[in-house]
Design a protein around this motif. Structure first.
Motif, PDB file in Angstrom:
ATOM      1  N   THR A  65       0.847  -1.187   0.000  1.00  0.00           N
ATOM      2  CA  THR A  65       0.000   0.000   0.000  1.00  0.00           C
ATOM      3  C   THR A  65       0.880   1.234   0.000  1.00  0.00           C
ATOM      4  OG1 THR A  65      -0.100  -0.044   2.408  1.00  0.00           O
ATOM      5  CG2 THR A  65      -1.887  -1.120   1.231  1.00  0.00           C
ATOM      6  N   PRO A  66       0.392   2.383  -0.477  1.00  0.00           N
ATOM      7  CA  PRO A  66       1.254   3.562  -0.600  1.00  0.00           C
ATOM      8  C   PRO A  66       1.632   4.184   0.731  1.00  0.00           C
ATOM      9  CG  PRO A  66      -1.005   4.097  -1.213  1.00  0.00           C
ATOM     10  CD  PRO A  66      -0.947   2.612  -1.032  1.00  0.00           C
ATOM     11  N   ASP A  67       0.889   3.901   1.824  1.00  0.00           N
ATOM     12  CA  ASP A  67       1.185   4.534   3.104  1.00  0.00           C
ATOM     13  C   ASP A  67       2.457   3.962   3.706  1.00  0.00           C
ATOM     14  OD1 ASP A  67      -1.166   5.945   2.894  1.00  0.00           O
ATOM     15  OD2 ASP A  67      -2.329   4.337   3.837  1.00  0.00           O
ATOM     16  N   ARG A  68       3.285   4.833   4.284  1.00  0.00           N
ATOM     17  CA  ARG A  68       4.490   4.398   4.976  1.00  0.00           C
ATOM     18  C   ARG A  68       4.565   5.107   6.306  1.00  0.00           C
ATOM     19  NH1 ARG A  68       9.361   5.433   3.598  1.00  0.00           N
ATOM     20  NH2 ARG A  68       9.085   7.038   2.047  1.00  0.00           N
ATOM     21  N   THR A  91       4.297  -0.397   8.948  1.00  0.00           N
ATOM     22  CA  THR A  91       3.027  -0.982   8.533  1.00  0.00           C
ATOM     23  C   THR A  91       3.133  -1.536   7.119  1.00  0.00           C
ATOM     24  OG1 THR A  91       2.274   1.200   7.795  1.00  0.00           O
ATOM     25  CG2 THR A  91       1.668   0.508  10.023  1.00  0.00           C
ATOM     26  N   THR A  92       4.026  -0.991   6.342  1.00  0.00           N
ATOM     27  CA  THR A  92       4.398  -1.532   5.039  1.00  0.00           C
ATOM     28  C   THR A  92       5.915  -1.497   4.957  1.00  0.00           C
ATOM     29  OG1 THR A  92       4.340   0.616   3.915  1.00  0.00           O
ATOM     30  CG2 THR A  92       2.309  -0.667   3.935  1.00  0.00           C
ATOM     31  N   VAL A  93       6.484  -2.310   4.111  1.00  0.00           N
ATOM     32  CA  VAL A  93       7.920  -2.329   3.892  1.00  0.00           C
ATOM     33  C   VAL A  93       8.177  -1.863   2.468  1.00  0.00           C
ATOM     34  CG1 VAL A  93      10.020  -3.714   3.854  1.00  0.00           C
ATOM     35  CG2 VAL A  93       8.227  -4.225   5.514  1.00  0.00           C
ATOM     36  N   ASP A  94       8.740  -0.679   2.324  1.00  0.00           N
ATOM     37  CA  ASP A  94       9.097  -0.177   0.999  1.00  0.00           C
ATOM     38  C   ASP A  94      10.375  -0.893   0.566  1.00  0.00           C
ATOM     39  OD1 ASP A  94       9.991   1.215  -1.231  1.00  0.00           O
ATOM     40  OD2 ASP A  94       9.336   3.161  -0.463  1.00  0.00           O
ATOM     41  N   SER A 121      10.127 -15.561   3.239  1.00  0.00           N
ATOM     42  CA  SER A 121       9.529 -15.869   4.533  1.00  0.00           C
ATOM     43  C   SER A 121       8.416 -14.898   4.891  1.00  0.00           C
ATOM     44  CB  SER A 121      10.608 -15.833   5.619  1.00  0.00           C
ATOM     45  OG  SER A 121      11.291 -14.599   5.593  1.00  0.00           O
ATOM     46  N   GLY A 122       8.089 -13.958   3.993  1.00  0.00           N
ATOM     47  CA  GLY A 122       7.056 -12.970   4.268  1.00  0.00           C
ATOM     48  C   GLY A 122       7.611 -11.568   4.188  1.00  0.00           C
ATOM     49  N   PRO A 123       6.789 -10.546   4.403  1.00  0.00           N
ATOM     50  CA  PRO A 123       7.257  -9.165   4.317  1.00  0.00           C
ATOM     51  C   PRO A 123       8.188  -8.837   5.468  1.00  0.00           C
ATOM     52  CG  PRO A 123       5.014  -9.233   5.142  1.00  0.00           C
ATOM     53  CD  PRO A 123       5.350 -10.631   4.737  1.00  0.00           C
ATOM     54  N   LYS A 148       4.527  -4.271  11.633  1.00  0.00           N
ATOM     55  CA  LYS A 148       3.566  -4.203  12.740  1.00  0.00           C
ATOM     56  C   LYS A 148       2.628  -5.410  12.699  1.00  0.00           C
ATOM     57  CE  LYS A 148       0.032  -1.153  14.739  1.00  0.00           C
ATOM     58  NZ  LYS A 148      -0.653   0.159  14.604  1.00  0.00           N
ATOM     59  N   GLY A 149       2.475  -6.029  13.844  1.00  0.00           N
ATOM     60  CA  GLY A 149       1.558  -7.163  13.938  1.00  0.00           C
ATOM     61  C   GLY A 149       2.206  -8.519  13.792  1.00  0.00           C
TER      62      GLY A 149
END
Length: 372
Positions: A65-68, A91-94, A121-123, A148-149
């Motif tokens: 998603t565009p949010d960082r 919350t996202t990994v650029d 292994s995932g983000p 996060k999470g």
């Protein structure tokens, strides 16, 4: 040519990259296998990824998603009195950003790697330093930042036996708060696993294997010296011809500090996805990778690849079937450029994309951000 069993072995090893540093993607081997990467991402790769995420108990957020998160202080800012970290959990990994660097490493770790985005292994974000390949068991330091999470899973063992949790003990103060040493059964070498929050709701894990007289002391020293930030990842090339329907999902940068100096950098794209499903995103990919050119003239050397064509006056190797293409162009001003496509580009798309790849001046002397 890799047989199916060998491909499966490689994929299983790479899946552990967030829990232990990669033995597959070391610098020299990466250069030898650049053209094979897209084949490894097909079929078995997507299925194995799904298994790894399920076993690790990971719930994958919307990676692209565009949010960082808000940008913290620039990378390189000195850590103060046990306070290191980011102001907010990712919350996202650029994939195209550097979030963490080593500030101190023990002697003897000569191979460096940084990965960000959608890993097998995932983000997440993965940073490692290891000994030279071919010198026996892997020894090194690996840092993983989880979005996060997500929480760090149990390590995966070479034996395949589940690692059972043992006693936890307090670690050093990191990010202005407490850290914990975790222990698990089945370690093949002296091992320290240090966990703390690099930001509220954001877990970091530092794993030290077989390094130093006291692996926990080594882990504490490495952890205190880590430098966090948010800046663009320096790359040896720009690519302007990628279709707008594709988005960057992973960046991988590697460097060897040994002579002769080697480096490798790749960017992987996948179709834009509204679901954020990792298996779907990795099922079909397109990767552009650049490495330092080495003139290997001995056909018995496993890094030797005989060109079968020319592109823009450079020797090149082209192959593919069923819409998949792989093109490596050698000695482009001192660098090799490889484009691997899983049928995301039109027929002949790798050749058409190559002219849009612009290398930095004098790429043979380029250095990654890892060794600076």
């Amino acid at each position: 040519m890799l047989d199916e069993r060998h491909i499966g072995d490689l994929m299983l090893t790479e899946i552990e990259s967030a829990e232990r540093p990669s033995e597959v993607l070391d610098v020299r081997r990466a250069m030898r296998t650049a053209r094979r990467q897209r084949r490894l991402a097909h079929g078995a790769g997507a299925a194995l990824l799904a298994v790894a995420l399920t076993v690790g108990g990971l719930t994958v957020p919307d990676l692209l998603t565009p949010d960082r998160s808000p940008a913290p202080a620039p990378v390189g800012t000195a850590a103060g009195k046990g306070r290191t970290g980011l102001p907010a959990a990712l919350t996202t990994v650029d994939p195209q950003r550097v979030y963490v660097r080593f500030g101190w490493l023990p002697d003897g770790l000569r191979n460096l790697q940084y990965q960000a985005g959608l890993l097998l292994s995932g983000p997440g974000v993965y940073l490692s330093a290891s000994n030279a390949p071919g010198s026996g068991q892997w020894k090194g330091v690996a840092v993983t930042l989880y979005p996060k999470g997500l929480q760090p899973p149990a390590p995966q063992r070479d034996s395949g036996e589940p690692a059972q949790p043992g006693k936890t003990t307090p670690g050093p103060e990191l990010n202005g708060g407490t850290s914990t040493f975790a222990s698990y059964s089945g370690a093949e070498q002296p091992e320290a696993i240090l966990r703390w929050r690099y930001a509220p709701d954001g877990w970091a894990q530092l794993k030290v294997v077989g390094v130093g007289a006291d692996v926990r002391s080594t882990a504490a020293q490495v952890g205190r010296a880590l430098r966090f930030g948010d800046e663009p990842t320096p790359m040896p090339a720009t690519v302007v011809g990628v279709p707008e329907s594709l988005q960057v999902i992973t960046v991988d940068v590697q460097e060897s500090l040994d002579e002769p100096h080697d480096w490798y950098a790749s960017t992987t794209w996948a179709p834009r996805s509204s679901t954020g499903d990792p298996g779907q995103q990795r099922a079909r990919t397109m990767t552009v990778s650049v490495s330092r050119y080495r003139n290997i003239t001995d056909p018995t050397d496993n890094r030797y690849v005989a060109p079968n064509t020319t592109v823009a006056g450079h020797p090149a190797r082209f192959g593919g079937q069923n819409g998949n293409e792989s093109l490596t162009v050698y000695d482009v001003n001192g660098a090799n450029v490889t484009i691997d496509d899983s049928a995301l580009l039109p027929t002949g798309g790798t050749r058409a994309l190559f002219p849009t790849v612009t290398l930095v001046p004098e790429p043979a002397s380029w250095r990654t951000h890892l060794g600076r």
